[in-house]
Write a protein that holds these residues in place. Sequence first.
Motif, short mmCIF file in Angstrom:
data_model
loop_
_atom_site.label_atom_id
_atom_site.label_comp_id
_atom_site.label_asym_id
_atom_site.label_seq_id
_atom_site.Cartn_x
_atom_site.Cartn_y
_atom_site.Cartn_z
N VAL A 175 13.37 -29.01 -17.09
CA VAL A 175 12.32 -28.28 -17.10
C VAL A 175 11.82 -27.89 -18.47
CG1 VAL A 175 11.97 -25.50 -16.53
CG2 VAL A 175 13.53 -27.00 -15.07
N THR A 176 12.50 -27.83 -19.63
CA THR A 176 11.94 -27.69 -20.84
C THR A 176 10.97 -28.81 -21.18
OG1 THR A 176 14.06 -26.46 -21.32
CG2 THR A 176 12.44 -27.16 -23.26
N GLY A 177 11.35 -29.89 -21.20
CA GLY A 177 10.77 -31.16 -21.40
C GLY A 177 9.30 -31.28 -20.69
N GLY A 192 -2.23 -29.68 -22.36
CA GLY A 192 -3.26 -28.71 -21.82
C GLY A 192 -4.05 -28.22 -23.46
N GLN A 193 -3.53 -28.59 -24.25
CA GLN A 193 -4.00 -28.47 -25.91
C GLN A 193 -4.92 -29.67 -26.05
OE1 GLN A 193 -0.92 -27.27 -28.58
NE2 GLN A 193 -0.24 -25.39 -27.15
N GLY A 194 -4.70 -30.63 -25.10
CA GLY A 194 -5.66 -31.70 -25.60
C GLY A 194 -4.74 -32.95 -26.41
N THR A 195 -3.49 -32.80 -26.37
CA THR A 195 -2.65 -33.75 -27.05
C THR A 195 -2.04 -34.75 -26.07
OG1 THR A 195 -1.79 -31.92 -28.66
CG2 THR A 195 -0.41 -34.14 -28.45
N LYS A 196 -2.29 -36.03 -26.63
CA LYS A 196 -1.66 -37.13 -25.91
C LYS A 196 -0.32 -37.14 -25.76
CE LYS A 196 -2.07 -42.14 -24.60
NZ LYS A 196 -2.91 -43.15 -25.06
N VAL A 197 0.44 -37.20 -24.53
CA VAL A 197 2.01 -36.72 -24.70
C VAL A 197 2.56 -37.81 -23.80
CG1 VAL A 197 3.59 -35.28 -23.79
CG2 VAL A 197 1.61 -34.31 -24.30
N TYR A 198 3.75 -38.41 -24.39
CA TYR A 198 4.50 -39.42 -23.64
C TYR A 198 5.65 -38.53 -23.30
CZ TYR A 198 1.24 -42.70 -25.61
OH TYR A 198 0.37 -43.40 -25.98
N LEU A 199 6.45 -38.57 -22.00
CA LEU A 199 7.30 -38.05 -21.74
C LEU A 199 8.27 -39.23 -21.01
CD1 LEU A 199 8.88 -35.24 -20.75
CD2 LEU A 199 7.77 -35.34 -18.56
N VAL A 200 9.55 -38.97 -21.48
CA VAL A 200 10.52 -40.14 -21.49
C VAL A 200 11.63 -39.35 -20.78
CG1 VAL A 200 9.76 -41.91 -22.91
CG2 VAL A 200 11.53 -40.40 -23.59
N GLU A 201 12.37 -39.91 -19.71
CA GLU A 201 13.65 -39.39 -19.23
C GLU A 201 14.38 -40.64 -18.90
OE1 GLU A 201 16.62 -37.90 -17.41
OE2 GLU A 201 14.88 -36.49 -18.35
N ARG A 202 15.71 -40.40 -19.20
CA ARG A 202 16.82 -41.68 -19.13
C ARG A 202 16.93 -41.63 -17.50
NH1 ARG A 202 22.27 -38.82 -20.98
NH2 ARG A 202 22.10 -37.03 -19.65
N GLY A 203 16.89 -40.77 -16.71
CA GLY A 203 17.17 -41.03 -15.37
C GLY A 203 15.84 -41.45 -14.58
N VAL A 241 14.23 -39.91 -12.03
CA VAL A 241 13.50 -39.00 -11.67
C VAL A 241 13.22 -37.80 -12.66
CG1 VAL A 241 13.99 -39.37 -9.15
CG2 VAL A 241 15.22 -37.70 -10.46
N LEU A 242 12.06 -37.17 -12.54
CA LEU A 242 12.18 -36.01 -13.49
C LEU A 242 12.86 -34.58 -13.05
CD1 LEU A 242 8.42 -36.10 -14.63
CD2 LEU A 242 10.27 -36.89 -15.84
N GLY A 243 13.42 -33.66 -13.62
CA GLY A 243 13.83 -32.44 -13.07
C GLY A 243 15.11 -31.89 -13.83
N GLY A 244 15.74 -32.97 -14.56
CA GLY A 244 16.81 -32.59 -15.14
C GLY A 244 18.06 -32.45 -14.33
N LEU A 245 18.94 -31.34 -14.55
CA LEU A 245 20.16 -31.39 -13.76
C LEU A 245 19.85 -31.09 -12.29
CD1 LEU A 245 21.91 -28.96 -15.85
CD2 LEU A 245 22.52 -31.36 -15.85
#
Length: 167
Positions: A139-141, A150-161, A163-167
């Motif tokens: 959730v935090t990530g 949303g501020q116009g920054t290019k973002v790379y989101l990585v997750e070890r699992g 699927v997204l969503g954490g716990l």
Amino acid sequence: FEIGGVINVAKVIEFAKTRADVVVSQAVGYGCSSDSMEIIEESIKTNNLNRVVIGGCSPRTHETKFQDLLRRSGLNKYLVEIVNLRDQDTWAHMKQPKEALDKAFKLLGIGISGVRKSRPLTDQTLPMNQNVLVVGGGVTGMTTALQLAGQGTKVYLVERGPVLGGL
């Protein structure tokens, strides 16, 4: 307390005159005042100085002023050493003038030795990548990634699992 209210400035000047390679040693009042800066600048030009040591206030508050002064005088701005006699000496030893004077001699000697070995430097500007890497797809990530995107920054989101969503 002013520096001269704790240590004998005339003795500090005489000490500096005895050091190897010191061409000019003088007190110019408040070194950061415009009148004092003009005196220092004129001394650099008149005496063909190639480095400067300032025994006075904090480089934290005055280094930029003295670097500008060197640049105006035709010297590399990194060939100045500011010996902080105020914060590191007279304020710390305001009730011990003899010890403060001895420390002033040591600090000034160190500053003179240091600037003697200094070499001209150049400023380098490197390109900056404004992209962001967010590690963790909980959730935090995800919230952080969305706000930055949303501020116009290019973002790379990585997750070890897978699927997204954490716990």
